[in-house]
Design a protein around this motif. Structure first.
Motif, mmCIF file in Angstrom:
data_model
loop_
_atom_site.group_PDB
_atom_site.id
_atom_site.type_symbol
_atom_site.label_atom_id
_atom_site.label_comp_id
_atom_site.label_asym_id
_atom_site.label_seq_id
_atom_site.Cartn_x
_atom_site.Cartn_y
_atom_site.Cartn_z
ATOM 1 N N LEU A 65 0.694 -1.481 -0.072
ATOM 2 C CA LEU A 65 0.369 0.411 -0.191
ATOM 3 C C LEU A 65 0.981 1.212 -0.147
ATOM 4 N N ASN A 66 0.657 2.245 -1.057
ATOM 5 C CA ASN A 66 1.763 2.762 -1.366
ATOM 6 C C ASN A 66 0.858 4.443 -0.786
ATOM 7 N N MET A 67 1.313 5.005 0.272
ATOM 8 C CA MET A 67 0.394 6.026 0.311
ATOM 9 C C MET A 67 1.531 7.617 0.743
ATOM 10 N N ASN A 68 2.287 7.119 -0.155
ATOM 11 C CA ASN A 68 3.365 8.689 0.020
ATOM 12 C C ASN A 68 2.471 9.795 -0.595
ATOM 13 N N ASP A 69 3.476 11.127 -0.576
ATOM 14 C CA ASP A 69 2.649 12.476 -0.679
ATOM 15 C C ASP A 69 1.779 12.731 -0.379
ATOM 16 N N ASN A 70 0.781 12.240 0.614
ATOM 17 C CA ASN A 70 -0.593 12.946 0.516
ATOM 18 C C ASN A 70 -0.914 13.892 2.254
ATOM 19 N N LEU A 87 3.758 -1.342 3.630
ATOM 20 C CA LEU A 87 3.230 0.404 4.209
ATOM 21 C C LEU A 87 4.070 1.769 3.818
ATOM 22 N N HIS A 88 3.733 1.967 2.766
ATOM 23 C CA HIS A 88 4.442 3.383 2.466
ATOM 24 C C HIS A 88 3.019 4.528 3.221
ATOM 25 N N PHE A 113 8.198 5.595 7.404
ATOM 26 C CA PHE A 113 7.523 6.778 8.153
ATOM 27 C C PHE A 113 8.129 8.216 7.603
ATOM 28 N N SER A 114 8.910 7.814 6.763
ATOM 29 C CA SER A 114 10.093 9.122 6.713
ATOM 30 C C SER A 114 9.772 10.571 5.912
ATOM 31 N N GLY A 115 10.546 11.826 5.958
ATOM 32 C CA GLY A 115 9.436 13.217 5.655
ATOM 33 C C GLY A 115 7.270 12.968 6.229
#
Length: 127
Positions: A65-70, A87-88, A113-115
């Motif tokens: 599951l890619n949820m990056n940049d939201n 989990l991204h 959980f970076s950034g």
């Protein structure tokens, strides 16, 4: 007899090889792009301006599951029996990670959980 047995194995392998395998379509949230990567179901909701994880329409068989940049500030509890392994969550608005958020993620192997602006992680968050 060995020759017939070897031929039977070749037929079985050819019939059920990945090249002949068509995986079923699984559920996918409207805001996301879903596809298979090898044999794993991937749900990519990155860069979708979401404020929460779209549990509605999320397949229990999702592997990545890619949820990056939201714009997600809190992780709500995942559905029971989800098979999520990766989990991204990089580059969101998370400030804390609670134990309840990861309850039931029995197959989770890695998470990013970076950034984020994480200031607190419950000691039992990944127990």
């Amino acid at each position: 007899m060995f020759k017939h047995f070897a031929l039977l194995i070749v037929i079985i392998v050819a019939r059920f090889s990945p090249a002949n395998f068509t995986p079923p379509d699984l559920e996918c949230p409207e805001e996301c792009d879903c596809h298979y990567f090898r044999i794993n179901w991937v749900t990519d909701c990155s860069e979708s301006n979401l404020t929460s994880i779209p549990h509605e329409g999320l397949s229990l068989d999702v592997y990545i599951l890619n949820m990056n940049d939201n714009n997600i500030s809190e992780i709500e509890t995942f559905p029971e029996n989800i098979k999520l392994r990766s989990l991204h969550m990089a580059d969101n608005q998370l400030t804390h990670l609670k134990r309840e958020s990861f309850h039931g993620l029995n197959f989770l192997l890695d998470a990013d959980f970076s950034g984020n602006q994480i200031q607190h992680i419950d000691p039992d968050a990944f127990k």
